[in-house]
Write a protein that holds these residues in place. Structure first.
Motif, PDB file in Angstrom:
ATOM      1  N   HIS A   1       0.808  -1.225   0.000  1.00 48.53           N
ATOM      2  CA  HIS A   1       0.000   0.000   0.000  1.00 48.53           C
ATOM      3  C   HIS A   1       0.837   1.270   0.000  1.00 48.53           C
ATOM      4  N   GLY A   2       2.163   1.139   0.019  1.00 47.70           N
ATOM      5  CA  GLY A   2       3.010   2.329  -0.005  1.00 47.70           C
ATOM      6  C   GLY A   2       3.129   3.043   1.318  1.00 47.70           C
ATOM      7  N   ASP A   3       2.888   2.344   2.426  1.00 42.97           N
ATOM      8  CA  ASP A   3       2.936   3.010   3.731  1.00 42.97           C
ATOM      9  C   ASP A   3       4.317   3.558   4.044  1.00 42.97           C
ATOM     10  N   LEU A   4       5.367   2.815   3.700  1.00 41.58           N
ATOM     11  CA  LEU A   4       6.716   3.288   4.000  1.00 41.58           C
ATOM     12  C   LEU A   4       7.114   4.424   3.068  1.00 41.58           C
ATOM     13  N   ALA A   5       6.734   4.333   1.798  1.00 42.64           N
ATOM     14  CA  ALA A   5       6.984   5.455   0.883  1.00 42.64           C
ATOM     15  C   ALA A   5       6.303   6.715   1.401  1.00 42.64           C
ATOM     16  N   ARG A   6       5.091   6.597   1.857  1.00 42.99           N
ATOM     17  CA  ARG A   6       4.368   7.753   2.399  1.00 42.99           C
ATOM     18  C   ARG A   6       5.053   8.304   3.646  1.00 42.99           C
ATOM     19  N   LEU A   7       5.504   7.396   4.526  1.00 37.81           N
ATOM     20  CA  LEU A   7       6.162   7.819   5.762  1.00 37.81           C
ATOM     21  C   LEU A   7       7.363   8.707   5.470  1.00 37.81           C
ATOM     22  N   PHE A   8       8.204   8.293   4.524  1.00 40.06           N
ATOM     23  CA  PHE A   8       9.431   9.047   4.269  1.00 40.06           C
ATOM     24  C   PHE A   8       9.189  10.245   3.353  1.00 40.06           C
TER      25      PHE A   8
ATOM     26  N   ASP B   1       6.559  -2.359  -6.926  1.00 43.98           N
ATOM     27  CA  ASP B   1       5.867  -3.609  -6.625  1.00 43.98           C
ATOM     28  C   ASP B   1       5.616  -4.335  -7.941  1.00 43.98           C
ATOM     29  N   SER B   2       5.515  -5.656  -7.879  1.00 42.96           N
ATOM     30  CA  SER B   2       5.200  -6.435  -9.076  1.00 42.96           C
ATOM     31  C   SER B   2       3.711  -6.457  -9.367  1.00 42.96           C
ATOM     32  N   SER B   3       2.894  -6.043  -8.400  1.00 43.54           N
ATOM     33  CA  SER B   3       1.446  -6.111  -8.521  1.00 43.54           C
ATOM     34  C   SER B   3       0.865  -4.760  -8.933  1.00 43.54           C
ATOM     35  N   ALA B   4       0.149  -4.729 -10.057  1.00 40.70           N
ATOM     36  CA  ALA B   4      -0.513  -3.499 -10.487  1.00 40.70           C
ATOM     37  C   ALA B   4      -1.561  -3.069  -9.475  1.00 40.70           C
ATOM     38  N   ARG B   5      -2.270  -4.030  -8.885  1.00 43.88           N
ATOM     39  CA  ARG B   5      -3.290  -3.714  -7.885  1.00 43.88           C
ATOM     40  C   ARG B   5      -2.665  -3.034  -6.670  1.00 43.88           C
ATOM     41  N   SER B   6      -1.530  -3.552  -6.192  1.00 46.95           N
ATOM     42  CA  SER B   6      -0.860  -2.920  -5.061  1.00 46.95           C
ATOM     43  C   SER B   6      -0.430  -1.498  -5.399  1.00 46.95           C
ATOM     44  N   LEU B   7       0.071  -1.297  -6.604  1.00 46.16           N
ATOM     45  CA  LEU B   7       0.505   0.044  -6.989  1.00 46.16           C
ATOM     46  C   LEU B   7      -0.661   1.018  -7.076  1.00 46.16           C
ATOM     47  N   ASP B   8      -1.829   0.549  -7.518  1.00 47.87           N
ATOM     48  CA  ASP B   8      -3.011   1.410  -7.515  1.00 47.87           C
ATOM     49  C   ASP B   8      -3.353   1.851  -6.093  1.00 47.87           C
ATOM     50  N   LEU B   9      -3.275   0.929  -5.156  1.00 48.46           N
ATOM     51  CA  LEU B   9      -3.556   1.255  -3.762  1.00 48.46           C
ATOM     52  C   LEU B   9      -2.497   2.210  -3.208  1.00 48.46           C
ATOM     53  N   ALA B  10      -1.228   1.991  -3.592  1.00 45.55           N
ATOM     54  CA  ALA B  10      -0.155   2.865  -3.125  1.00 45.55           C
ATOM     55  C   ALA B  10      -0.325   4.279  -3.673  1.00 45.55           C
ATOM     56  N   ARG B  11      -0.731   4.403  -4.940  1.00 45.50           N
ATOM     57  CA  ARG B  11      -0.953   5.742  -5.513  1.00 45.50           C
ATOM     58  C   ARG B  11      -2.005   6.512  -4.714  1.00 45.50           C
TER      59      ARG B  11
ATOM     60  N   ALA C   1       5.668  13.316  -2.978  1.00 44.62           N
ATOM     61  CA  ALA C   1       6.716  13.136  -3.987  1.00 44.62           C
ATOM     62  C   ALA C   1       7.090  11.662  -4.085  1.00 44.62           C
ATOM     63  N   VAL C   2       6.205  10.894  -4.697  1.00 41.63           N
ATOM     64  CA  VAL C   2       6.394   9.454  -4.831  1.00 41.63           C
ATOM     65  C   VAL C   2       6.168   9.056  -6.280  1.00 41.63           C
ATOM     66  N   ASP C   3       7.119   8.315  -6.851  1.00 44.45           N
ATOM     67  CA  ASP C   3       6.963   7.690  -8.161  1.00 44.45           C
ATOM     68  C   ASP C   3       6.609   6.223  -7.965  1.00 44.45           C
ATOM     69  N   PHE C   4       6.030   5.636  -9.004  1.00 39.94           N
ATOM     70  CA  PHE C   4       5.555   4.250  -8.899  1.00 39.94           C
ATOM     71  C   PHE C   4       6.090   3.436 -10.063  1.00 39.94           C
ATOM     72  N   VAL C   5       6.616   2.254  -9.737  1.00 36.90           N
ATOM     73  CA  VAL C   5       7.239   1.395 -10.734  1.00 36.90           C
ATOM     74  C   VAL C   5       6.720  -0.026 -10.551  1.00 36.90           C
ATOM     75  N   GLN C   6       6.254  -0.627 -11.652  1.00 38.16           N
ATOM     76  CA  GLN C   6       5.867  -2.035 -11.607  1.00 38.16           C
ATOM     77  C   GLN C   6       7.030  -2.860 -12.138  1.00 38.16           C
ATOM     78  N   ALA C   7       7.611  -3.686 -11.276  1.00 35.03           N
ATOM     79  CA  ALA C   7       8.772  -4.482 -11.653  1.00 35.03           C
ATOM     80  C   ALA C   7       8.985  -5.574 -10.613  1.00 35.03           C
ATOM     81  N   GLN C   8       9.781  -6.563 -10.988  1.00 33.94           N
ATOM     82  CA  GLN C   8      10.192  -7.606 -10.065  1.00 33.94           C
ATOM     83  C   GLN C   8      11.365  -7.102  -9.223  1.00 33.94           C
TER      84      GLN C   8
END
Length: 252
Positions: free
Chosen positions: A46-53, A64-74, A81-88
């Motif tokens: 969910h991007g909690d640590l990205a949000r924290l920092f 994250d490798s999951s598109a669904r997780s990245l949607d939730l993180a967005r 100031a967070v970018d999002f990348v789908q990758a292994q």
């Protein structure tokens, strides 16, 4: 209790206890995530640590490798100031030496650890810090976690987990082999409050239940868990003991 890769991230993460806010100051005291640093949140969920920092003055990349997780993180990091990348995690395709720090929260055990450690060594700047951290419930004799683990084993006798200490010393070896030095680790315990409904929902989504039982058996387990809580732990909220464990190392 940990997430099976096949589980639905939204269901699971909605109820599990996230890292406590005091993790940020403890890491900053170790030199991680200073103002203006670029931080990678590996397997971000969910991007909690990205949000924290990001909230504290860093720029962050949530991977994250999951598109669904990245949607939730967005949604969770909107306006920051967070970018999002789908990758292994094992092969990110990100630029070499592009991060001042990398944090892997609640994910290292699901990954090809030595491959990921080598990839993190490639991505991090010399002198940058890799943090591997976990936040696990803590079963102690007679507490609600131990009683809940008994319930899981009742309904799923082949469940291989439970009885954990929340300590993972083997991960320091992963970091050392990948070229990280000045290794250190620390842990501390906190009580995470849960409503009874949230605790039941969290248990329905764990690997020992959602990952193994049919919908009918999940329902039956939930009713059995509810009766156990009514009998043995009737108070509200449930104060569930957890352990934060952190390993960190600096890129040579």
């Amino acid at each position: 209790m940990l997430l099976d890769p096949g589980q639905d991230a939204a269901t699971f993460s909605a109820y599990r206890a996230g890292f406590p806010a005091n993790l940020g100051p403890r890491l900053r005291a170790c030199g991680f995530a200073g103002a203006g640093h670029h931080i990678l949140d590996l397997c971000c969920g969910h991007g909690d640590l990205a949000r924290l920092f990001a909230t504290d003055g860093c720029t962050a990349t949530a991977l994250d490798s999951s598109a669904r997780s990245l949607d939730l993180a967005r949604a969770n990091c909107a306006g920051l100031a967070v970018d999002f990348v789908q990758a292994q995690a094992e092969q990110t395709e990100l630029a070499t030496a592009s991060f001042d720090g990398i944090i892997a929260g609640q994910c290292w055990h699901w990954l090809e650890r030595r491959r990921v450690a080598a990839e993190m060594a490639r991505l991090i700047k010399p002198g940058g810090i890799l943090v591997i951290c976990h936040f696990d419930w803590l079963p102690l004799p007679g507490n609600v976690v131990a009683a809940t683990e008994e319930m899981i084993r009742k309904w799923n006798p082949v469940w291989p987990m439970g009885g954990g200490t929340g300590i993972y010393p083997q991960w320091l070896g992963d970091m050392a082999v990948a070229g990280f030095g000045q290794l250190e680790s620390f842990s501390y315990d906190v009580d995470a409050p849960h409503t009874r409904q949230d605790w039941r929902a969290r248990l329905r989504g764990t690997v020992g239940i959602a990952g193994r039982l049919s919908p009918q058996l999940i329902h039956d387990f939930d009713q059995d868990l509810s009766r156990m809580l009514d009998t043995r732990f009737p108070g509200e909220p449930l104060m569930v003991p957890h352990r934060v464990w952190v390993a960190l190392g600096r890129r040579k």
